[in-house]
Design an enzyme around this catalytic site. Structure first.
Site, PDB file in Angstrom:
ATOM      1  N   CYS A 228       0.819  -1.211   0.000  1.00 18.82           N
ATOM      2  CA  CYS A 228       0.000   0.000   0.000  1.00 18.82           C
ATOM      3  C   CYS A 228       0.857   1.269   0.000  1.00 18.82           C
ATOM      4  CB  CYS A 228      -1.004  -0.028   1.139  1.00 18.82           C
ATOM      5  SG  CYS A 228      -2.309   1.221   0.939  1.00 18.82           S
TER       6      CYS A 228
ATOM      7  N   HIS B 279      -3.933  -4.991   0.259  1.00 17.02           N
ATOM      8  CA  HIS B 279      -3.552  -5.360   1.625  1.00 17.02           C
ATOM      9  C   HIS B 279      -3.645  -6.870   1.839  1.00 17.02           C
ATOM     10  CE1 HIS B 279      -3.252  -1.355   3.556  1.00 17.02           C
ATOM     11  NE2 HIS B 279      -4.061  -1.001   2.572  1.00 17.02           N
TER      12      HIS B 279
ATOM     13  N   GLU C 180      -2.008  -8.578   3.899  1.00 19.71           N
ATOM     14  CA  GLU C 180      -1.830  -8.923   5.317  1.00 19.71           C
ATOM     15  C   GLU C 180      -3.154  -9.155   6.033  1.00 19.71           C
ATOM     16  OE1 GLU C 180      -2.874  -4.683   5.483  1.00 19.71           O
ATOM     17  OE2 GLU C 180      -1.578  -5.861   4.170  1.00 19.71           O
TER      18      GLU C 180
END
Length: 257
Positions: free
Chosen positions: A112, A220, A222
Site C-alpha cells: 500500500c 492489503h 496482510e
C-alpha cells in the site's frame, strides 16, 4: 535454521502524551504466520540510522501501509491539507531503506503506502485522489465501521504474464481489497508493472534486475493472510525469499571461517 529477521517500517504517531514509532498488528501477524519470519520494528529516525548495517543484519525488509501519504515534495508535487496527513520521519527512513535493500539484494515486500514509497524511492511520481479521474474506479475503502467490510476482497487485478507474481499466483486474475486514494503515476526507474486493476491503475510492481524478491502491491494481503489463498501466497513467496537469503548468508559465513 533460526527464524530469520525482517526489518519492518514504522509510523510516527502522537498519543497518550508520547511519540510512538509503531506498526499495525496485522502486518506483524502476517509476517509471523504467513511468511514465517520474525518482524523487527525499525524506528523512523532517518539519517541517524546506519541503514547499511541494518540491511546487512536482516534477511528481509517489509514496508507497511499507513494512513499517511508520501510527502509530495519528494516527487515534485504540491503538499496540501487534503492530500495529508504526512509523516516526514517515516519518509526519511523508508525511502533510503528501500534503496539499500535493493542495492544489497535483501528481499523486499512493500504494501500500500509501501508501493508508493518504492515508486518514489526509484524516481517515480504519485497521482492523488484517483477516484476523481475520468474512467477510474473508486479504490477507497467502503464507508463502514467494520474493518472486515472496509478490507473486503472486491476488486479484480490482472496479473501480467511471465511476471514475478505470475510465478506466485499463476496466470489470470485475482480478487483483492482496495483501501487507497492515490496510486503510482509515472513509474519509477528500474520498476516494471506486475498487475493492474480493471481501470488500468497500477496494483503491483517489481524491481527489474533485482537480486532477490522485490515486489510492491497496492492492496492489503496482510489482512486476509489466514483465510485467502492469494493473500497467503504473497507472504509465502516473501518468506521463501527471506529464508533463501538467510541460507546464503549462513553459507557465506561458514565458507569464510
Amino acid at each position: 535454521m533460526l527464524q530469520p529477521l525482517v526489518a519492518v517500517s514504522t509510523d510516527v504517531r502522537q498519543f497518550e502524551n508520547y511519540t510512538w514509532h509503531a506498526a499495525p498488528q496485522q502486518y506483524l501477524e502476517a509476517a509471523i504466520t504467513g511468511a514465517g519470519v520474525l518482524p523487527v520494528l525499525v524506528p523512523s529516525f532517518g539519517a541517524r540510522l546506519d541503514l547499511d548495517q541494518l540491511v546487512a543484519s536482516v534477511d528481509g525488509v517489509m514496508i507497511t501501509g499507513s494512513k499517511s501519504n508520501v510527502h509530495p515534495s519528494l516527487y515534485g508535487g504540491d503538499p496540501s491539507e487534503a492530500n495529508g496527513p504526512y509523516d516526514a520521519s517515516r519518509d526519511a527512513t523508508t525511502l533510503p531503506l528501500i534503496r539499500k535493500a535493493i542495492d544489497h539484494g535483501v528481499p523486499l515486500l512493500a504494501i500500500c503506502r509501501g508501493i508508493q514509497e518504492l515508486n518514489v524511492a526509484l524516481g517515480g511520481t504519485l497521482a492523488a485522489e484517483i477516484q476523481e479521474r475520468e474512467g477510474s474506479l473508486d479504490h477507497r475503502a467502503p464507508a463502514s465501521d467494520s474493518q472486515d467490510e472496509r478490507f473486503a476482497l472486491r476488486q479484480a487485478v490482472r496479473i501480467k504474464p511471465d511476471s514475478c507474481l505470475a510465478g506466485v499466483f499463476g496466470a489470470g486474475e485475482i480478487k483483492v481489497n482496495s483501501v487507497h486514494r492515490q496510486a503510482v503515476d509515472r513509474l519509477g526507474d528500474r520498476l516494471e508493472i506486475e498487475a493492474v486493476a480493471e481501470d488500468g491503475t497500477v496494483e503491483a510492481v517489481s524491481v527489474k534486475g533485482a537480486r532477490a524478491f522485490a515486489v510492491g502491491v497496492q492492496w492489503h494481503p496482510e489482512y486476509w493472510v489466514k483465510s485467502d489463498d492469494a493473500s497467503a501466497r504473497v507472504f509465502k513467496a516473501f518468506g521463501d525469499a527471506v529464508r533463501e537469503h538467510a541460507a546464503a548468508r549462513a553459507a557465506a559465513r561458514q565458507a569464510a571461517e
